[in-house]
Write an enzyme that holds these catalytic residues in place. Structure first.
Site, PDB file in Angstrom:
ATOM      1  N   ASP A 216       0.763  -0.891  -0.122  1.00  0.00           N
ATOM      2  CA  ASP A 216       0.258  -0.418   0.212  1.00  0.00           C
ATOM      3  C   ASP A 216       0.723   1.194   0.284  1.00  0.00           C
ATOM      4  O   ASP A 216       1.723   1.158   1.432  1.00  0.00           O
ATOM      5  CB  ASP A 216      -0.918   0.159   1.146  1.00  0.00           C
ATOM      6  CG  ASP A 216      -1.932   1.430   1.391  1.00  0.00           C
ATOM      7  OD1 ASP A 216      -3.091   0.871   1.122  1.00  0.00           O
ATOM      8  OD2 ASP A 216      -1.642   1.826   1.736  1.00  0.00           O
ATOM      9  N   ASN A 224      -2.205  13.005  -4.772  1.00  0.00           N
ATOM     10  CA  ASN A 224      -3.762  13.684  -6.049  1.00  0.00           C
ATOM     11  C   ASN A 224      -3.473  15.302  -5.224  1.00  0.00           C
ATOM     12  O   ASN A 224      -3.889  15.940  -5.658  1.00  0.00           O
ATOM     13  CB  ASN A 224      -4.394  13.089  -5.260  1.00  0.00           C
ATOM     14  CG  ASN A 224      -4.460  12.056  -6.217  1.00  0.00           C
ATOM     15  OD1 ASN A 224      -3.667  11.709  -6.999  1.00  0.00           O
ATOM     16  ND2 ASN A 224      -5.533  10.440  -5.652  1.00  0.00           N
ATOM     17  N   HIS A 229      -5.004  14.464  -9.728  1.00  0.00           N
ATOM     18  CA  HIS A 229      -5.347  13.117 -10.088  1.00  0.00           C
ATOM     19  C   HIS A 229      -4.585  12.450 -11.617  1.00  0.00           C
ATOM     20  O   HIS A 229      -3.659  11.629 -11.050  1.00  0.00           O
ATOM     21  CB  HIS A 229      -6.738  12.613 -10.259  1.00  0.00           C
ATOM     22  CG  HIS A 229      -7.594  12.169  -9.999  1.00  0.00           C
ATOM     23  ND1 HIS A 229      -7.768  10.330 -11.009  1.00  0.00           N
ATOM     24  CD2 HIS A 229      -7.802  11.551  -8.901  1.00  0.00           C
ATOM     25  CE1 HIS A 229      -8.416   9.565  -9.836  1.00  0.00           C
ATOM     26  NE2 HIS A 229      -8.843  10.290  -8.689  1.00  0.00           N
ATOM     27  N   ASP A 233      -2.214   9.482 -11.005  1.00  0.00           N
ATOM     28  CA  ASP A 233      -2.404   8.014 -11.648  1.00  0.00           C
ATOM     29  C   ASP A 233      -1.273   7.666 -12.310  1.00  0.00           C
ATOM     30  O   ASP A 233      -0.601   6.209 -12.643  1.00  0.00           O
ATOM     31  CB  ASP A 233      -3.547   8.206 -13.360  1.00  0.00           C
ATOM     32  CG  ASP A 233      -4.726   8.151 -12.673  1.00  0.00           C
ATOM     33  OD1 ASP A 233      -5.134   7.677 -11.401  1.00  0.00           O
ATOM     34  OD2 ASP A 233      -5.524   7.811 -13.252  1.00  0.00           O
ATOM     35  N   GLU A 259      -4.732   2.472  -4.406  1.00  0.00           N
ATOM     36  CA  GLU A 259      -2.741   2.561  -4.389  1.00  0.00           C
ATOM     37  C   GLU A 259      -3.077   1.744  -3.509  1.00  0.00           C
ATOM     38  O   GLU A 259      -2.006   1.266  -3.175  1.00  0.00           O
ATOM     39  CB  GLU A 259      -2.727   3.553  -3.333  1.00  0.00           C
ATOM     40  CG  GLU A 259      -2.670   3.820  -1.772  1.00  0.00           C
ATOM     41  CD  GLU A 259      -4.566   4.214  -1.460  1.00  0.00           C
ATOM     42  OE1 GLU A 259      -5.127   3.668  -2.126  1.00  0.00           O
ATOM     43  OE2 GLU A 259      -4.166   4.428  -0.148  1.00  0.00           O
TER      44      GLU A 259
HETATM   45  N1  LIG Z   1      -4.901   8.854  -8.753  1.00  0.00           N
HETATM   46  C1  LIG Z   1      -5.524   8.225  -8.372  1.00  0.00           C
HETATM   47  N2  LIG Z   1      -6.598   8.171  -6.783  1.00  0.00           N
HETATM   48  C2  LIG Z   1      -7.084   7.168  -6.493  1.00  0.00           C
HETATM   49  C3  LIG Z   1      -7.248   6.256  -7.365  1.00  0.00           C
HETATM   50  N3  LIG Z   1      -8.101   4.956  -6.258  1.00  0.00           N
HETATM   51  C4  LIG Z   1      -8.053   5.871  -5.316  1.00  0.00           C
HETATM   52  N4  LIG Z   1      -7.038   6.638  -5.025  1.00  0.00           N
HETATM   53  C5  LIG Z   1      -6.938   7.755  -4.122  1.00  0.00           C
HETATM   54  O1  LIG Z   1      -6.207   7.340  -3.486  1.00  0.00           O
HETATM   55  C6  LIG Z   1      -6.321   8.267  -2.160  1.00  0.00           C
HETATM   56  C7  LIG Z   1      -5.777   7.123  -0.398  1.00  0.00           C
HETATM   57  O2  LIG Z   1      -5.659   7.490   0.283  1.00  0.00           O
HETATM   58  P1  LIG Z   1      -6.354   7.024   1.700  1.00  0.00           P
HETATM   59  O3  LIG Z   1      -6.734   5.698   1.901  1.00  0.00           O
HETATM   60  O4  LIG Z   1      -6.254   8.160   3.100  1.00  0.00           O
HETATM   61  O5  LIG Z   1      -4.436   6.205   1.879  1.00  0.00           O
HETATM   62  P2  LIG Z   1      -3.079   7.426   1.810  1.00  0.00           P
HETATM   63  O6  LIG Z   1      -2.966   8.587   2.030  1.00  0.00           O
HETATM   64  O7  LIG Z   1      -2.029   6.349   1.014  1.00  0.00           O
HETATM   65  O8  LIG Z   1      -2.834   7.175   3.398  1.00  0.00           O
HETATM   66  P3  LIG Z   1      -2.092   5.446   3.968  1.00  0.00           P
HETATM   67  O9  LIG Z   1      -2.870   4.851   3.563  1.00  0.00           O
HETATM   68  O10 LIG Z   1      -2.389   5.563   5.747  1.00  0.00           O
HETATM   69  O11 LIG Z   1      -0.507   5.904   3.774  1.00  0.00           O
HETATM   70  C8  LIG Z   1      -7.383   8.988  -2.060  1.00  0.00           C
HETATM   71  O12 LIG Z   1      -7.093  10.305  -2.424  1.00  0.00           O
HETATM   72  C9  LIG Z   1      -8.115   8.614  -3.233  1.00  0.00           C
HETATM   73  O13 LIG Z   1      -8.827   9.292  -3.652  1.00  0.00           O
HETATM   74  C10 LIG Z   1      -6.320   5.990  -8.675  1.00  0.00           C
HETATM   75  O14 LIG Z   1      -7.149   5.276  -9.401  1.00  0.00           O
HETATM   76  N5  LIG Z   1      -5.904   7.421  -9.567  1.00  0.00           N
END
Ligand SMILES: Nc1nc2c(ncn2[C@@H]2O[C@H](COP(=O)(O)OP(=O)(O)OP(=O)(O)O)[C@@H](O)[C@H]2O)c(=O)[nH]1
Length: 359
Positions: A216, A224, A229, A233, A259
Protein backbone atom coordinates in the site's frame (compact mmCIF):
# COMPACT_ATOMS: atom_id res chain seq x y z
CA UNK A 1 16.35 -29.59 -35.96
CA UNK A 2 16.03 -32.95 -37.63
CA UNK A 3 12.45 -33.93 -38.32
CA UNK A 4 10.55 -36.82 -39.77
CA UNK A 5 7.17 -37.00 -41.43
CA UNK A 6 6.04 -39.78 -39.13
CA UNK A 7 3.72 -37.67 -36.92
CA UNK A 8 0.44 -39.58 -36.94
CA UNK A 9 -2.52 -37.35 -37.55
CA UNK A 10 -6.19 -37.59 -38.26
CA UNK A 11 -7.84 -37.13 -41.65
CA UNK A 12 -8.95 -33.57 -42.40
CA UNK A 13 -12.66 -34.13 -41.52
CA UNK A 14 -11.64 -35.89 -38.29
CA UNK A 15 -9.23 -33.09 -37.46
CA UNK A 16 -11.91 -30.48 -38.17
CA UNK A 17 -14.31 -32.35 -35.90
CA UNK A 18 -11.81 -32.39 -33.12
CA UNK A 19 -11.08 -28.70 -33.67
CA UNK A 20 -14.76 -28.05 -33.08
CA UNK A 21 -14.37 -29.85 -29.73
CA UNK A 22 -11.28 -27.83 -28.94
CA UNK A 23 -13.11 -24.61 -29.80
CA UNK A 24 -15.83 -25.56 -27.31
CA UNK A 25 -13.06 -26.23 -24.74
CA UNK A 26 -11.47 -22.85 -25.49
CA UNK A 27 -14.78 -21.12 -24.91
CA UNK A 28 -15.34 -22.83 -21.58
CA UNK A 29 -12.19 -21.77 -19.73
CA UNK A 30 -11.32 -18.42 -18.21
CA UNK A 31 -7.83 -19.55 -17.28
CA UNK A 32 -5.41 -18.14 -19.80
CA UNK A 33 -2.71 -20.78 -19.29
CA UNK A 34 -5.23 -23.52 -19.73
CA UNK A 35 -6.46 -21.75 -22.86
CA UNK A 36 -2.90 -21.75 -24.23
CA UNK A 37 -2.54 -25.46 -23.57
CA UNK A 38 -5.90 -26.30 -25.13
CA UNK A 39 -4.96 -24.34 -28.22
CA UNK A 40 -1.56 -26.00 -28.59
CA UNK A 41 -3.13 -29.43 -28.20
CA UNK A 42 -5.88 -28.64 -30.69
CA UNK A 43 -3.44 -27.20 -33.20
CA UNK A 44 -1.41 -30.41 -33.11
CA UNK A 45 -4.57 -32.42 -33.84
CA UNK A 46 -5.20 -30.36 -36.93
CA UNK A 47 -1.77 -30.22 -38.43
CA UNK A 48 1.18 -32.59 -38.01
CA UNK A 49 3.39 -29.84 -36.61
CA UNK A 50 7.03 -30.47 -35.77
CA UNK A 51 6.41 -27.90 -33.09
CA UNK A 52 4.02 -25.15 -32.09
CA UNK A 53 5.63 -22.45 -30.04
CA UNK A 54 3.78 -19.79 -28.13
CA UNK A 55 5.89 -16.77 -27.32
CA UNK A 56 4.71 -14.16 -24.81
CA UNK A 57 6.47 -10.87 -24.46
CA UNK A 58 5.57 -7.83 -22.44
CA UNK A 59 6.29 -4.18 -23.07
CA UNK A 60 8.91 -4.20 -20.31
CA UNK A 61 10.97 -6.87 -22.05
CA UNK A 62 9.86 -10.00 -20.17
CA UNK A 63 9.62 -13.03 -22.40
CA UNK A 64 8.55 -16.61 -22.03
CA UNK A 65 7.47 -19.37 -24.30
CA UNK A 66 5.40 -22.52 -24.25
CA UNK A 67 6.39 -25.14 -26.77
CA UNK A 68 4.55 -28.25 -27.87
CA UNK A 69 6.92 -30.41 -29.75
CA UNK A 70 6.73 -33.78 -31.50
CA UNK A 71 9.07 -36.14 -29.70
CA UNK A 72 10.29 -38.90 -31.99
CA UNK A 73 11.45 -41.08 -29.09
CA UNK A 74 8.12 -41.26 -27.27
CA UNK A 75 6.11 -40.66 -30.47
CA UNK A 76 4.02 -38.09 -28.67
CA UNK A 77 3.80 -34.36 -28.20
CA UNK A 78 5.49 -32.81 -25.16
CA UNK A 79 4.72 -29.36 -23.73
CA UNK A 80 6.80 -27.21 -21.47
CA UNK A 81 7.33 -23.61 -20.46
CA UNK A 82 10.80 -22.40 -21.25
CA UNK A 83 12.61 -19.22 -20.49
CA UNK A 84 15.23 -19.53 -23.22
CA UNK A 85 15.19 -17.20 -26.17
CA UNK A 86 13.77 -17.69 -29.64
CA UNK A 87 16.24 -18.57 -32.37
CA UNK A 88 17.31 -15.68 -34.61
CA UNK A 89 15.20 -17.07 -37.43
CA UNK A 90 12.09 -17.39 -35.21
CA UNK A 91 12.60 -13.90 -33.81
CA UNK A 92 12.93 -12.37 -37.29
CA UNK A 93 9.74 -14.08 -38.36
CA UNK A 94 7.83 -12.96 -35.24
CA UNK A 95 8.92 -9.36 -35.84
CA UNK A 96 7.72 -9.59 -39.43
CA UNK A 97 4.43 -11.16 -38.29
CA UNK A 98 3.78 -8.21 -35.96
CA UNK A 99 3.46 -6.01 -39.05
CA UNK A 100 0.89 -8.13 -40.83
CA UNK A 101 -2.44 -9.66 -39.78
CA UNK A 102 -1.66 -12.50 -42.21
CA UNK A 103 1.52 -13.40 -40.32
CA UNK A 104 4.83 -14.25 -41.92
CA UNK A 105 6.22 -17.37 -43.49
CA UNK A 106 9.62 -18.77 -44.47
CA UNK A 107 10.99 -21.95 -45.97
CA UNK A 108 13.24 -23.94 -43.68
CA UNK A 109 15.60 -26.82 -44.40
CA UNK A 110 14.39 -30.41 -44.76
CA UNK A 111 11.34 -29.45 -46.81
CA UNK A 112 9.72 -27.60 -43.92
CA UNK A 113 7.83 -24.34 -43.57
CA UNK A 114 7.94 -22.02 -40.61
CA UNK A 115 5.07 -19.57 -40.04
CA UNK A 116 4.57 -16.93 -37.36
CA UNK A 117 1.48 -15.01 -36.24
CA UNK A 118 1.40 -12.28 -33.67
CA UNK A 119 -1.10 -10.15 -31.81
CA UNK A 120 -0.26 -7.17 -29.64
CA UNK A 121 -2.50 -5.44 -27.11
CA UNK A 122 -2.56 -1.70 -26.49
CA UNK A 123 -0.20 -2.03 -23.52
CA UNK A 124 2.47 -3.42 -25.84
CA UNK A 125 2.20 -7.04 -24.65
CA UNK A 126 2.18 -9.52 -27.44
CA UNK A 127 1.41 -13.16 -27.98
CA UNK A 128 3.05 -14.81 -30.98
CA UNK A 129 2.87 -18.25 -32.47
CA UNK A 130 5.62 -19.96 -34.39
CA UNK A 131 4.85 -23.25 -36.13
CA UNK A 132 6.95 -25.60 -38.19
CA UNK A 133 5.43 -28.18 -40.52
CA UNK A 134 6.08 -30.17 -43.70
CA UNK A 135 5.72 -28.24 -46.98
CA UNK A 136 3.42 -31.03 -48.19
CA UNK A 137 0.64 -30.07 -45.71
CA UNK A 138 -2.56 -29.34 -47.61
CA UNK A 139 -3.93 -25.83 -48.16
CA UNK A 140 -7.25 -26.90 -46.54
CA UNK A 141 -5.52 -27.84 -43.33
CA UNK A 142 -3.68 -24.53 -43.29
CA UNK A 143 -6.93 -22.62 -43.81
CA UNK A 144 -8.56 -24.56 -40.95
CA UNK A 145 -5.55 -23.90 -38.73
CA UNK A 146 -5.66 -20.17 -39.45
CA UNK A 147 -9.35 -20.07 -38.50
CA UNK A 148 -8.67 -21.97 -35.27
CA UNK A 149 -5.75 -19.64 -34.50
CA UNK A 150 -7.98 -16.56 -35.01
CA UNK A 151 -10.59 -17.95 -32.61
CA UNK A 152 -7.86 -18.60 -30.04
CA UNK A 153 -6.33 -15.11 -30.38
CA UNK A 154 -9.80 -13.57 -29.94
CA UNK A 155 -10.60 -15.63 -26.82
CA UNK A 156 -7.18 -14.91 -25.43
CA UNK A 157 -7.40 -11.14 -25.73
CA UNK A 158 -10.97 -11.22 -24.35
CA UNK A 159 -9.85 -13.18 -21.26
CA UNK A 160 -6.66 -11.17 -20.87
CA UNK A 161 -8.55 -7.85 -20.92
CA UNK A 162 -11.12 -9.11 -18.41
CA UNK A 163 -8.34 -10.09 -15.97
CA UNK A 164 -6.43 -6.81 -16.13
CA UNK A 165 -6.65 -3.55 -14.32
CA UNK A 166 -7.16 -0.95 -17.07
CA UNK A 167 -4.82 1.68 -15.63
CA UNK A 168 -1.75 -0.40 -14.76
CA UNK A 169 -2.24 -3.57 -16.81
CA UNK A 170 -1.61 -5.66 -13.68
CA UNK A 171 -4.03 -8.46 -12.84
CA UNK A 172 -7.27 -7.23 -11.30
CA UNK A 173 -9.13 -7.93 -8.10
CA UNK A 174 -11.68 -10.22 -9.73
CA UNK A 175 -8.96 -12.44 -11.13
CA UNK A 176 -7.29 -12.49 -7.73
CA UNK A 177 -10.39 -14.19 -6.31
CA UNK A 178 -10.08 -16.95 -8.95
CA UNK A 179 -6.33 -17.35 -8.39
CA UNK A 180 -6.38 -17.50 -4.63
CA UNK A 181 -9.19 -20.02 -4.52
CA UNK A 182 -7.39 -22.22 -7.02
CA UNK A 183 -4.13 -21.83 -5.13
CA UNK A 184 -5.74 -22.80 -1.84
CA UNK A 185 -7.36 -25.84 -3.42
CA UNK A 186 -4.02 -27.07 -4.79
CA UNK A 187 -2.11 -26.34 -1.59
CA UNK A 188 -4.90 -27.89 0.50
CA UNK A 189 -4.85 -31.06 -1.62
CA UNK A 190 -1.01 -31.23 -1.26
CA UNK A 191 -0.81 -32.75 -4.71
CA UNK A 192 1.79 -30.34 -5.94
CA UNK A 193 3.98 -27.57 -4.61
CA UNK A 194 3.23 -25.49 -7.69
CA UNK A 195 0.31 -23.18 -7.11
CA UNK A 196 -0.74 -21.68 -10.35
CA UNK A 197 1.09 -23.43 -13.10
CA UNK A 198 3.17 -20.31 -13.52
CA UNK A 199 6.29 -20.61 -15.63
CA UNK A 200 9.23 -21.53 -13.41
CA UNK A 201 12.93 -20.87 -13.58
CA UNK A 202 14.16 -24.09 -15.09
CA UNK A 203 17.07 -24.24 -12.61
CA UNK A 204 14.83 -23.88 -9.56
CA UNK A 205 14.03 -27.38 -8.43
CA UNK A 206 13.45 -26.61 -4.76
CA UNK A 207 10.10 -27.18 -3.13
CA UNK A 208 8.65 -23.70 -3.15
CA UNK A 209 6.11 -22.25 -0.75
CA UNK A 210 3.85 -19.29 -1.36
CA UNK A 211 3.30 -15.92 0.22
CA UNK A 212 0.61 -13.31 -0.16
CA UNK A 213 1.59 -9.68 0.37
CA UNK A 214 -0.46 -6.50 0.38
CA UNK A 215 1.46 -3.41 -0.73
CA UNK A 216 0.00 0.00 0.00
CA UNK A 217 1.52 3.31 -1.10
CA UNK A 218 2.08 5.59 1.88
CA UNK A 219 0.20 8.89 2.03
CA UNK A 220 -0.90 8.51 -1.55
CA UNK A 221 -3.65 11.05 -1.08
CA UNK A 222 -0.95 13.70 -0.62
CA UNK A 223 0.18 13.27 -4.27
CA UNK A 224 -3.34 13.61 -5.63
CA UNK A 225 -3.91 16.66 -3.46
CA UNK A 226 -0.60 18.32 -4.41
CA UNK A 227 -0.49 17.63 -8.17
CA UNK A 228 -3.91 16.34 -9.20
CA UNK A 229 -5.42 12.99 -10.05
CA UNK A 230 -3.47 12.52 -13.30
CA UNK A 231 -0.22 12.79 -11.45
CA UNK A 232 -1.55 10.23 -8.95
CA UNK A 233 -2.32 7.90 -11.85
CA UNK A 234 1.22 8.34 -13.17
CA UNK A 235 2.59 7.30 -9.77
CA UNK A 236 0.38 4.20 -9.81
CA UNK A 237 1.60 3.32 -13.29
CA UNK A 238 5.29 3.76 -12.42
CA UNK A 239 4.79 1.85 -9.19
CA UNK A 240 3.36 -1.07 -11.21
CA UNK A 241 6.28 -1.03 -13.64
CA UNK A 242 8.72 -1.25 -10.71
CA UNK A 243 6.68 -4.18 -9.36
CA UNK A 244 7.06 -5.93 -12.72
CA UNK A 245 10.79 -5.25 -12.81
CA UNK A 246 11.44 -6.28 -9.21
CA UNK A 247 9.35 -9.38 -8.66
CA UNK A 248 9.92 -12.65 -10.47
CA UNK A 249 8.28 -13.79 -13.66
CA UNK A 250 6.41 -16.47 -11.73
CA UNK A 251 4.98 -14.05 -9.15
CA UNK A 252 1.42 -12.85 -9.67
CA UNK A 253 0.95 -9.09 -9.42
CA UNK A 254 -2.45 -7.52 -8.80
CA UNK A 255 -3.83 -4.05 -8.39
CA UNK A 256 -6.70 -4.26 -5.96
CA UNK A 257 -7.88 -0.73 -6.56
CA UNK A 258 -6.75 2.71 -5.41
CA UNK A 259 -3.16 2.57 -4.17
CA UNK A 260 -3.40 -1.00 -2.97
CA UNK A 261 -1.57 -3.89 -4.65
CA UNK A 262 -1.22 -7.60 -3.92
CA UNK A 263 1.52 -10.07 -4.81
CA UNK A 264 1.33 -13.85 -4.65
CA UNK A 265 4.87 -15.11 -4.79
CA UNK A 266 6.86 -18.32 -4.65
CA UNK A 267 9.77 -18.59 -2.27
CA UNK A 268 11.69 -21.34 -0.52
CA UNK A 269 11.39 -19.92 3.00
CA UNK A 270 10.17 -16.88 4.97
CA UNK A 271 13.59 -15.19 4.83
CA UNK A 272 13.55 -15.30 1.01
CA UNK A 273 9.99 -13.99 0.89
CA UNK A 274 10.92 -11.15 3.21
CA UNK A 275 14.02 -10.36 1.14
CA UNK A 276 11.94 -10.13 -2.07
CA UNK A 277 9.48 -7.74 -0.44
CA UNK A 278 12.25 -5.66 1.08
CA UNK A 279 13.99 -5.46 -2.29
CA UNK A 280 10.80 -4.04 -3.75
CA UNK A 281 10.24 -1.62 -0.87
CA UNK A 282 13.77 -0.28 -1.28
CA UNK A 283 13.43 -0.04 -5.07
CA UNK A 284 10.39 2.19 -4.60
CA UNK A 285 12.16 4.29 -2.01
CA UNK A 286 15.18 4.71 -4.26
CA UNK A 287 13.17 5.70 -7.34
CA UNK A 288 12.80 9.34 -8.26
CA UNK A 289 9.21 9.88 -9.34
CA UNK A 290 8.15 12.88 -11.49
CA UNK A 291 8.55 16.26 -9.76
CA UNK A 292 11.43 14.68 -7.81
CA UNK A 293 8.97 13.09 -5.39
CA UNK A 294 9.90 10.16 -3.17
CA UNK A 295 7.27 7.47 -2.71
CA UNK A 296 7.27 4.85 0.02
CA UNK A 297 5.29 1.67 0.41
CA UNK A 298 4.16 -0.33 3.43
CA UNK A 299 3.75 -4.06 3.21
CA UNK A 300 2.06 -6.84 5.17
CA UNK A 301 2.54 -10.48 4.21
CA UNK A 302 1.56 -13.99 5.22
CA UNK A 303 2.39 -17.49 4.05
CA UNK A 304 -0.38 -19.04 1.96
CA UNK A 305 -1.45 -22.15 3.84
CA UNK A 306 -4.19 -24.46 2.63
CA UNK A 307 -5.83 -24.41 6.05
CA UNK A 308 -6.76 -20.73 5.73
CA UNK A 309 -9.57 -19.23 3.69
CA UNK A 310 -8.86 -16.49 1.15
CA UNK A 311 -10.68 -14.03 3.40
CA UNK A 312 -8.62 -14.82 6.46
CA UNK A 313 -5.35 -14.75 4.47
CA UNK A 314 -6.20 -11.25 3.24
CA UNK A 315 -7.36 -10.20 6.67
CA UNK A 316 -4.14 -11.35 8.32
CA UNK A 317 -1.87 -9.79 5.67
CA UNK A 318 -3.92 -6.64 6.17
CA UNK A 319 -3.27 -6.82 9.94
CA UNK A 320 0.47 -6.87 9.22
CA UNK A 321 0.09 -4.01 6.73
CA UNK A 322 -1.71 -1.81 9.23
CA UNK A 323 0.91 -2.64 11.80
CA UNK A 324 3.49 -1.29 9.31
CA UNK A 325 1.38 1.84 8.75
CA UNK A 326 1.07 2.39 12.49
CA UNK A 327 4.80 1.89 13.07
CA UNK A 328 6.36 4.46 10.79
CA UNK A 329 5.31 3.29 7.28
CA UNK A 330 7.90 2.35 4.59
CA UNK A 331 8.20 -1.02 6.37
CA UNK A 332 7.49 -4.69 5.73
CA UNK A 333 6.06 -7.11 8.27
CA UNK A 334 5.20 -10.78 8.20
CA UNK A 335 2.03 -11.65 10.02
CA UNK A 336 3.61 -14.79 11.53
CA UNK A 337 6.53 -12.76 12.98
CA UNK A 338 4.16 -10.27 14.55
CA UNK A 339 2.14 -13.07 16.16
CA UNK A 340 5.29 -14.88 17.34
CA UNK A 341 6.63 -11.70 18.94
CA UNK A 342 3.29 -10.99 20.60
CA UNK A 343 2.74 -7.75 18.61
CA UNK A 344 -0.44 -9.15 17.09
CA UNK A 345 -2.86 -11.60 18.54
CA UNK A 346 -3.83 -14.52 16.28
CA UNK A 347 -7.58 -14.18 16.73
CA UNK A 348 -8.13 -10.48 16.16
CA UNK A 349 -8.90 -9.10 12.75
CA UNK A 350 -10.51 -5.79 13.39
CA UNK A 351 -9.71 -2.67 11.42
CA UNK A 352 -11.57 0.54 11.56
CA UNK A 353 -10.00 2.50 8.71
CA UNK A 354 -8.63 1.86 5.26
CA UNK A 355 -9.72 -1.73 5.44
CA UNK A 356 -9.05 -4.22 2.66
CA UNK A 357 -12.42 -5.33 1.48
CA UNK A 358 -12.86 -8.99 2.29
CA UNK A 359 -14.89 -11.58 0.42
N1 LIG B 1 -4.91 9.15 -8.85
C1 LIG B 1 -5.65 8.18 -8.33
N2 LIG B 1 -6.01 8.23 -7.04
C2 LIG B 1 -6.75 7.24 -6.52
C3 LIG B 1 -7.19 6.16 -7.31
N3 LIG B 1 -7.92 5.33 -6.52
C4 LIG B 1 -7.93 5.88 -5.27
N4 LIG B 1 -7.23 7.04 -5.26
C5 LIG B 1 -6.96 7.94 -4.14
O1 LIG B 1 -6.07 7.30 -3.23
C6 LIG B 1 -6.13 7.99 -1.98
C7 LIG B 1 -6.02 6.98 -0.85
O2 LIG B 1 -5.96 7.69 0.33
P1 LIG B 1 -5.99 7.01 1.76
O3 LIG B 1 -6.80 5.76 1.73
O4 LIG B 1 -6.38 8.08 2.73
O5 LIG B 1 -4.56 6.53 2.03
P2 LIG B 1 -3.14 7.25 1.94
O6 LIG B 1 -3.21 8.70 1.67
O7 LIG B 1 -2.33 6.43 0.96
O8 LIG B 1 -2.59 7.03 3.40
P3 LIG B 1 -2.00 5.71 4.07
O9 LIG B 1 -2.46 4.51 3.31
O10 LIG B 1 -2.57 5.74 5.46
O11 LIG B 1 -0.51 5.84 4.07
C8 LIG B 1 -7.46 8.76 -2.00
O12 LIG B 1 -7.16 10.13 -2.13
C9 LIG B 1 -8.15 8.26 -3.28
O13 LIG B 1 -8.92 9.28 -3.89
C10 LIG B 1 -6.82 6.15 -8.70
O14 LIG B 1 -7.16 5.24 -9.48
N5 LIG B 1 -6.06 7.18 -9.16
Amino acid sequence: MQVTDSTPHASLPEAEGSILNYTVKLSSTSDIKQLDRIFLEGACQLLPFDYVLLHLSSANGREMRLKRCWDRGSRSYQSNWQQDALTDEQRRLVEKARLSPEGAQATAGGNRQIAAFSRQNDRGNSVSLVVQYASSVSAERLVAFRAFKRIYFNFRSFIDESQRDPLTGLLNRRYFDDCIHRALEVIGSEKSPVVLDAPRRSTDTRQLRHWLAILDIDHFKRFNDAYGHLYGDEILLLFSRIMEQTFRESDLLFRFGGEEFVVIMENANPAEAMAALERFRMAIHAHRFPQGERVTVSCGAIEVAGSLSAASLLGKADEALYYAKAHGRNRTFMYEDLVASGELSEAIINHTAGQVELF
